[in-house]
Every structure is written in structure tokens, then in C-alpha cells.
Design an enzyme around this catalytic site. Structure first.
Site, PDB file in Angstrom:
ATOM      1  N   ARG A   1       0.903  -1.448  -0.180  1.00 42.14           N
ATOM      2  CA  ARG A   1       0.038   0.103   0.025  1.00 42.14           C
ATOM      3  C   ARG A   1       0.787   1.413   0.040  1.00 42.14           C
ATOM      4  O   ARG A   1       2.216   1.330   0.699  1.00 42.14           O
ATOM      5  CB  ARG A   1      -0.703  -0.267   1.219  1.00 42.14           C
ATOM      6  CG  ARG A   1      -1.905  -1.046   1.090  1.00 42.14           C
ATOM      7  CD  ARG A   1      -3.142  -0.453  -0.059  1.00 42.14           C
ATOM      8  NE  ARG A   1      -4.232  -1.447  -0.019  1.00 42.14           N
ATOM      9  CZ  ARG A   1      -3.973  -2.452  -0.990  1.00 42.14           C
ATOM     10  NH1 ARG A   1      -2.824  -2.681  -1.780  1.00 42.14           N
ATOM     11  NH2 ARG A   1      -5.217  -3.203  -1.053  1.00 42.14           N
TER      12      ARG A   1
ATOM     13  N   GLU B   1      -2.139   8.005  -4.674  1.00 44.68           N
ATOM     14  CA  GLU B   1      -2.131   7.363  -6.291  1.00 44.68           C
ATOM     15  C   GLU B   1      -4.145   7.690  -6.701  1.00 44.68           C
ATOM     16  O   GLU B   1      -5.092   8.012  -6.114  1.00 44.68           O
ATOM     17  CB  GLU B   1      -1.945   6.361  -6.271  1.00 44.68           C
ATOM     18  CG  GLU B   1      -3.002   4.840  -5.877  1.00 44.68           C
ATOM     19  CD  GLU B   1      -2.677   3.665  -5.905  1.00 44.68           C
ATOM     20  OE1 GLU B   1      -2.851   2.791  -6.801  1.00 44.68           O
ATOM     21  OE2 GLU B   1      -1.120   2.997  -5.582  1.00 44.68           O
TER      22      GLU B   1
ATOM     23  N   HIS C   1       0.093   0.594 -10.938  1.00 43.74           N
ATOM     24  CA  HIS C   1      -0.964  -0.304  -9.700  1.00 43.74           C
ATOM     25  C   HIS C   1      -1.109  -1.751 -10.799  1.00 43.74           C
ATOM     26  O   HIS C   1      -2.278  -1.925 -10.814  1.00 43.74           O
ATOM     27  CB  HIS C   1      -2.246   0.575  -9.242  1.00 43.74           C
ATOM     28  CG  HIS C   1      -2.375  -0.317  -8.122  1.00 43.74           C
ATOM     29  ND1 HIS C   1      -3.047   0.119  -7.108  1.00 43.74           N
ATOM     30  CD2 HIS C   1      -2.365  -1.433  -7.313  1.00 43.74           C
ATOM     31  CE1 HIS C   1      -3.593  -0.534  -5.616  1.00 43.74           C
ATOM     32  NE2 HIS C   1      -2.989  -1.736  -6.378  1.00 43.74           N
TER      33      HIS C   1
END
Length: 323
Positions: free
Chosen positions: A242, A271, A289
Site C-alpha cells: 500500500r 495515487e 498499480h
């Protein structure tokens, strides 16, 4: 009898959307835009189930909306620190996630980032694309060895263990891990892994450090200026966990000052609005991601949500309930 109304906050693989539509009255996010707080509040008031993704934000302010119809949040993802679980419990909202099905794909991305950071892969790609490569020479873009190096894992759950297997069996890496209690002895024996009690004991020994801990208040900025200073100047940091586990400002400073050799990142604080200084760093490898982004994995994640919703609406035990 009317079908339960279900909202998907983002687009899912087409096969899973089709299955959802065959069972429920489903609303799709046709243009795939991130939903606002007001849109989520309206969804909670108008749908029986809402299916957020790991990049949505569901704080108490949203979950506490009046006149709620929704009874279950079918989260598309394993992590759930974007949902205020305490508020969900207080409101009587069931929350589920999708564990187990994204282990290998996320571990693959972690190894990809490790290799790219170690061997300056992204930097080399940019050099060739820019037409700036002048040809091979003995001292050009020298980098770090992976085979036989030491990998430290912060957290030792399914994904970390999968990465450890790839690293140990594939590259002969020495495995260290940080976990509150010892891991399964069979796993430890298989990987010849060594447990460290603290970051202070782990970080100075590692050539590569990969983060696999959950997000949230307890791990926020676990990697900060102090802990980065414990790493070797030749070490690389990998984050597929994370974004808020890492203090971005401290990491950028460490990379700028070459206090560590490099970083490979798939997740970021805030993000997709990442700190633009990352883009100026040759020693940062940046991915958008992609951890679980294979067709098979994302389909399996959607199937997991579907299983949880089926169990809830049929009154059975919910397999992946977290609240």
C-alpha cells in the site's frame, strides 16, 4: 420477485459483469470514472449492494449517510484500508474482500520491480527510446546482482511467501522476514528463511527489501527517513503493498541523495496523484498499480465478489467476510 440492485464502482472483466447481470439488477460505471463521495452516498441509499474497488474511498462520512439501503460492500480487492471498517460495523454494513486469488500475479510484479530496479531496466528502456544509446561499453549502466543476494520481506503472508519462493528457488536468494510471530515451520524449512524481530534487525542486512504488510494507521509511514537510513546504500526498496506504508517525501530524498540505490513502486500515497518528483528520478522504477492486473486474476477477483454476494443474498455463510 425483483432482483437485488447492485452497483459496480468500476468496470470489471466482461465475463464477470455478464454473470452479475444475469443474477442481479446491475448498474455499471460505463465510462469507468472514479466515483465521488456524493456518488457513493447516493449508491448506498439506492442499491442493495455496492462493490467498490481498492482505489475508492469510503470513510465514515460516506458510510454514515442517512436512509441507507445498502447492506453489503463487496470489495473488489484484498486490501480494505480504503473502507472505514469501524464505521461499517457500526452501521451494520457487511464488508467482504477477495483473498487468495491474486497471490501469484502480485508476487510476479514484486519480482519484476526487483529485477527492473536492480538491473536498471526502466532507465535502459528510456535511454534506447530517446535515441541516446551510444553502444555497448564495459562500464555502461552497471547494476546490482540479484542471484545470491539477500531479500528482506516486511510481512510474510501469502504474497510475500510466493515472492520468497520465486526469489529463493529461482535466484538462490537468502530470505529474511519480519513477522510478529514465527512462520509455518514447513515454509521456513523450504525457504531456509530467517525471522527478524524488528525493522532495525532486518533492514541493514538486506540487498532488497520488499513490502507486504497491510495499509492503515498501524503501518502508515513504516518506511520513513529513519528506517531508510538503516538500509544499505546499495539496497533497493520494493513496494507492492500500500502506498501509505512509505513516506514518499523521505523516499524521494533518499533516492535523490543516493542513500539507497533504487526503488521499485507499484503503489503510491494519494495515487493516482503521485508526487511528481518521482518522475525525475532515474533510480525509481514506477508501475501503475499492476499487481493483480492479469486477465485470469482480475476475473477470479470478480468471481470472488460474486460468490460473496450469492452467499449473502441466499442467507448462507459469507466466505470472505471481514466485517
Amino acid at each position: 420477485m425483483n432482483k437485488p440492485k447492485v452497483l459496480l464502482s468500476r468496470r470489471w472483466p466482461a465475463s464477470v459483469e455478464a454473470k452479475m447481470q444475469s443474477l442481479y439488477d446491475v448498474t455499471l460505471n460505463i465510462d469507468d470514472h472514479p466515483l465521488s463521495a456524493d456518488e457513493f452516498k447516493a449508491a448506498l441509499q439506492n442499491y442493495d449492494a455496492v462493490c467498490p474497488s481498492v482505489c475508492d474511498s469510503l470513510p465514515a462520512e460516506v458510510l454514515n449517510v442517512a436512509n441507507k439501503r445498502c447492506k453489503i460492500l463487496g470489495n473488489f480487492g484484498v486490501g480494505y484500508n480504503h473502507i472505514d471498517i469501524a464505521a461499517a460495523k457500526q452501521q451494520g454494513l457487511i464488508v467482504t474482500n477477495t483473498p487468495g486469488v491474486l497471490t501469484q500475479s502480485t508476487a510476479d510484479i514484486a519480482m519484476t520491480l526487483l529485477l527492473m530496479s536492480a538491473r536498471r531496466g526502466a532507465e535502459g528502456d528510456r535511454l534506447v527510446r530517446a535515441g541516446a544509446w551510444a553502444g555497448w561499453c564495459p562500464t555502461h549502466m552497471m547494476s546490482s546482482d540479484v542471484t545470491g543476494a539477500t531479500l528482506g520481506l516486511v510481512g510474510f503472508g501469502r504474497i510475500a511467501q510466493a515472492m520468497a519462493r520465486k526469489a529463493h528457488h529461482g535466484f538462490g536468494m537468502k530470505i529474511l522476514y519480519l513477522k510478529p510471530s514465527p512462520a509455518d515451520p514447513a515454509v521456513v524449512d523450504e525457504l531456509n528463511a530467517e525471522r527478524c524481530d524488528t525493522l532495525e534487525a532486518l533492514l541493514p542486512r538486506c540487498d532488497y527489501v520488499s513490502l507486504h504488510c497491510p495499509g492503515g494507521n498501524e503501518t502508515r509511514h513504516l518506511i520513513n527517513e529513519k528506517t531508510l537510513n538503516l538500509m544499505k546504500p546499495t539496497a533497493h526498496l520494493i513496494n507492492t503493498a500500500r502506498g501509505d506504508v512509505v513516506d514518499s517525501k523521505a523516499l524521494i530524498k533518499a533516492l535523490q541523495e543516493k542513500r539507497i540505490a533504487g526503488a521499485g513502486l507499484d503503489v503510491y500515497e494519494g495515487e493516482p496523484n503521485i508526487d511528481q518528483r518521482f518522475l525525475t528520478l532515474d533510480n525509481a522504477t514506477l508501475l501503475p498499480h499492476l499487481g493483480s492486473a492479469t486477465i485470469a486474476t482480475r476475473t477470479a477477483m470478480g468471481e470472488k465478489v460474486l460468490e460473496n454476494l450469492k452467499a449473502y443474498f441466499s442467507g448462507k455463510d459469507i466466505p470472505d467476510r471481514i466485517a
